[in-house]
Design a protein around this motif. Structure first.
Motif, mmCIF file in Angstrom:
data_model
loop_
_atom_site.group_PDB
_atom_site.id
_atom_site.type_symbol
_atom_site.label_atom_id
_atom_site.label_comp_id
_atom_site.label_asym_id
_atom_site.label_seq_id
_atom_site.Cartn_x
_atom_site.Cartn_y
_atom_site.Cartn_z
ATOM 1 N N THR A 37 1.732 1.606 -3.746
ATOM 2 C CA THR A 37 0.644 2.118 -4.583
ATOM 3 C C THR A 37 0.362 3.593 -4.289
ATOM 4 O O THR A 37 0.032 4.360 -5.204
ATOM 5 N N ASP A 66 -0.203 -10.660 -2.256
ATOM 6 C CA ASP A 66 -0.990 -9.629 -2.941
ATOM 7 C C ASP A 66 -0.187 -9.050 -4.089
ATOM 8 O O ASP A 66 0.968 -8.660 -3.921
ATOM 9 N N LYS A 106 -4.364 -12.234 -5.881
ATOM 10 C CA LYS A 106 -3.590 -13.022 -4.921
ATOM 11 C C LYS A 106 -2.979 -14.210 -5.654
ATOM 12 O O LYS A 106 -3.672 -14.903 -6.400
ATOM 13 N N SER A 151 -1.145 -2.250 -12.269
ATOM 14 C CA SER A 151 -1.420 -0.822 -12.362
ATOM 15 C C SER A 151 -1.245 -0.345 -13.799
ATOM 16 O O SER A 151 -0.276 -0.712 -14.467
ATOM 17 N N GLU A 194 -5.598 -3.012 -10.067
ATOM 18 C CA GLU A 194 -6.306 -4.279 -9.958
ATOM 19 C C GLU A 194 -5.548 -5.211 -9.019
ATOM 20 O O GLU A 194 -4.371 -5.482 -9.229
ATOM 21 N N SER A 195 -6.236 -5.718 -8.012
ATOM 22 C CA SER A 195 -5.601 -6.559 -6.997
ATOM 23 C C SER A 195 -5.846 -8.034 -7.287
ATOM 24 O O SER A 195 -6.945 -8.433 -7.708
ATOM 25 N N VAL A 235 -0.649 -6.250 -7.441
ATOM 26 C CA VAL A 235 -1.472 -5.195 -8.026
ATOM 27 C C VAL A 235 -0.997 -4.925 -9.448
ATOM 28 O O VAL A 235 0.199 -4.728 -9.683
ATOM 29 N N ARG A 246 0.823 -1.212 0.000
ATOM 30 C CA ARG A 246 0.000 0.000 0.000
ATOM 31 C C ARG A 246 0.858 1.264 0.000
ATOM 32 O O ARG A 246 0.469 2.281 -0.562
ATOM 33 N N ASP A 250 3.660 -7.489 -3.316
ATOM 34 C CA ASP A 250 3.835 -7.234 -1.885
ATOM 35 C C ASP A 250 5.139 -7.865 -1.392
ATOM 36 O O ASP A 250 5.617 -8.864 -1.940
#
Length: 499
Positions: free
Chosen positions: A155, A181, A173, A185, A170-171, A183, A152, A255
């Motif tokens: 981002t 996690d 797993k 982008s 867009e997330s 993402v 986070r 992450d």
């Protein structure tokens, strides 16, 4: 625990969860009673939540809650989530497996006796490294912020630079055990939707037990896995990611790592740095020429030296031949073996300097190189001219801004040295032609690796070998953005028009 639903009896749910989290001392089960006497349970991981927020916004309001005799348990749940708990993020779930995933991800799960549903409270907080300057991409002029291991935080660093609703995050797993996690982008008004869909599809197909770093993703979704050339760019700089997003590219943020992946990528993009766009275009054009020259030196200089000494002595000026011959008089090895000994020793010293603690590593790499080089020359194992060649080659490889690209050039140097030692300049030419033909066949998510030179696109050449002034780069690269290519207005200096 797959497909098991949360029961209405709190004791049964507690028994299942304690069995699932057996021998896990960091999983906290906090039983309490709501103000109306109903039993409740909080489940969280110690060290992954904000304890103060849970105490003040969840536990204390629930214990002090005085029920107004709701007509149903569902009404009680709505009352608790809407009026009692003051935390900002709340969601619900009905499966045991989903509850476990939320708890292990840092959420706090709330169970109430009689309710076959759990409330998930977002109160995540853990120790993380502060935002600092990237160690691998230092600049003289430019932002000093670098990505961290917190998703986070990363981002938010991008969002601060691109304040537009077109920036999508867009997330997903990935990882059966790690559930890492990730993402994706991109700017939906600039990025090619087919490339975004391809990135999304490739990541969804990844089936592995754990993703511990973005390098896993790079290797699993990249094109041409046996090619030595990096087809995805890695960076620690938020400003570089923002600049690539503005050219229609896609960023993959993972992450637990500060390295972000950028696709698609080209060979020439690996030789560019974010600082190229912060200084005067004349200065940075000269720096780019220096990088291209340094890349050629890092790749070919030892091979040219070997080919000259082994096959083409007549091409060397006479005085220089005498000087080299005098230096090699006591050397017992041919030029190829001599060069291999020095190059391998230099690479070993460089790798040792990287792996050791920074103060010690710098001393080992510098002092070790000086001592070993001087001792090798005095012992007659290598010649002084070769030490100069190896030193120039090492310095040239440091100028390449992308670490993965620099490693590729360093490794490709060795097979070309073998070709030079066996076939002379014909071998060097064969090696170069093989590399060029190989790169012409490479694709990065459908984008030719050598574009915009192969295939040739004149409009994009102003940001390859040179860095044109901003008022001449009024359009984004043609190969990245199918629409909305204009980025400078007509009133900008120079009144740019599309070439």
């Amino acid at each position: 625990m797959d497909n098991q639903l949360i029961g209405t009896e709190l004791s049964g749910n507690l028994e299942k969860l304690k069995a699932a989290f057996a021998h896990s001392s960091d999983i906290i089960f906090r039983e309490f009673k709501v103000g109306n006497g109903q039993k409740g349970l909080l489940i969280f991981v110690d060290g992954l939540i904000n304890m103060k927020l849970i105490d003040e916004d969840v536990l204390q309001p629930l214990i002090a809650f005085a029920s107004q005799s709701p007509q149903s348990l569902k009404q009680l749940e709505s009352l608790v989530s809407e009026r009692v708990i003051t935390a900002a993020q709340i969601s619900t779930g009905t499966e045991i497996a989903g509850l476990i995933d939320h708890v292990l991800s840092g959420d706090t799960a709330l169970l109430l006796d009689g309710l076959a549903e759990a409330l998930f409270i977002g109160a995540r907080e853990w120790d993380s490294r502060a935002v600092s300057e990237p160690a691998t991409e230092a600049v003289i002029r430019g932002p000093r912020e670098g990505f961290t291991e917190n998703l986070r935080t990363n981002t938010s660093l991008i969002r601060r630079r691109l304040k537009t609703p077109h920036l999508k995050m867009e997330s997903m797993k990935v990882g059966r055990l790690s559930k890492t996690d990730i993402v994706i982008s991109y700017l939906d008004n600039l990025a090619d939707s087919s490339i975004v869909a391809e990135v999304r599809d490739r990541i969804r197909k990844v089936d592995i037990d754990a993703i511990l770093e973005s390098g896993y993703i790079e290797e699993l979704i990249g094109d041409s896995p046996y090619s030595m050339f990096p087809l995805l760019m890695t960076t620690e700089r938020p400003d570089k990611v923002a600049g690539c997003l503005l050219e229609g590219k896609v960023a993959i943020i993972t992450d637990n790592t500060p390295f972000v992946l950028i696709v698609p990528m080209t060979f020439y993009g690996m030789l560019q740095a974010s600082e190229d766009y912060y200084e005067k275009f004349l200065f940075m054009t000269a720096v780019r020429w220096l990088r291209f020259l340094s890349m050629i030196i890092a790749l070919l200089l030892p091979s040219v030296y070997i080919a000259l000494l082994t096959f083409e002595l007549e091409m060397i000026p006479t005085n220089l031949v005498y000087s080299i011959a005098a230096g090699r008089e006591t050397v017992p090895f041919p030029a190829l073996v001599e060069a291999f000994l020095m190059e391998v020793s230099f690479e070993a010293l460089r790798e040792a300097g990287v792996r050791l603690p920074r103060p010690i590593g710098q001393s080992v790499s510098i002092v070790g190189g000086l001592v070993i080089g001087q001792a090798a020359v005095q012992a007659g194992l290598v010649s002084a001219p070769l030490v100069i060649v190896v030193s120039l080659t090492g310095i040239a490889s440091f100028i390449i801004p992308n670490y993965s690209h620099a490693i590729t050039i360093r490794l490709l140097r060795f097979p070309i040295m073998i070709l030079a030692g066996t076939l002379g300049f014909y071998g060097v030419l064969i090696g170069v032609l093989f590399l060029l033909s190989h790169m012409c066949r490479l694709r990065s998510f459908g984008t030719p690796y050598l574009s915009p030179i192969a295939p040739l696109r004149f409009g994009d050449l102003k940001d390859v070998l040179i860095r044109a002034p901003w008022w001449r780069m009024s359009y984004r690269p043609e190969g990245s953005t199918p629409g909305n290519q204009r980025r400078l207005g007509n009133q900008t200096k120079g009144n740019p028009s599309k070439p």
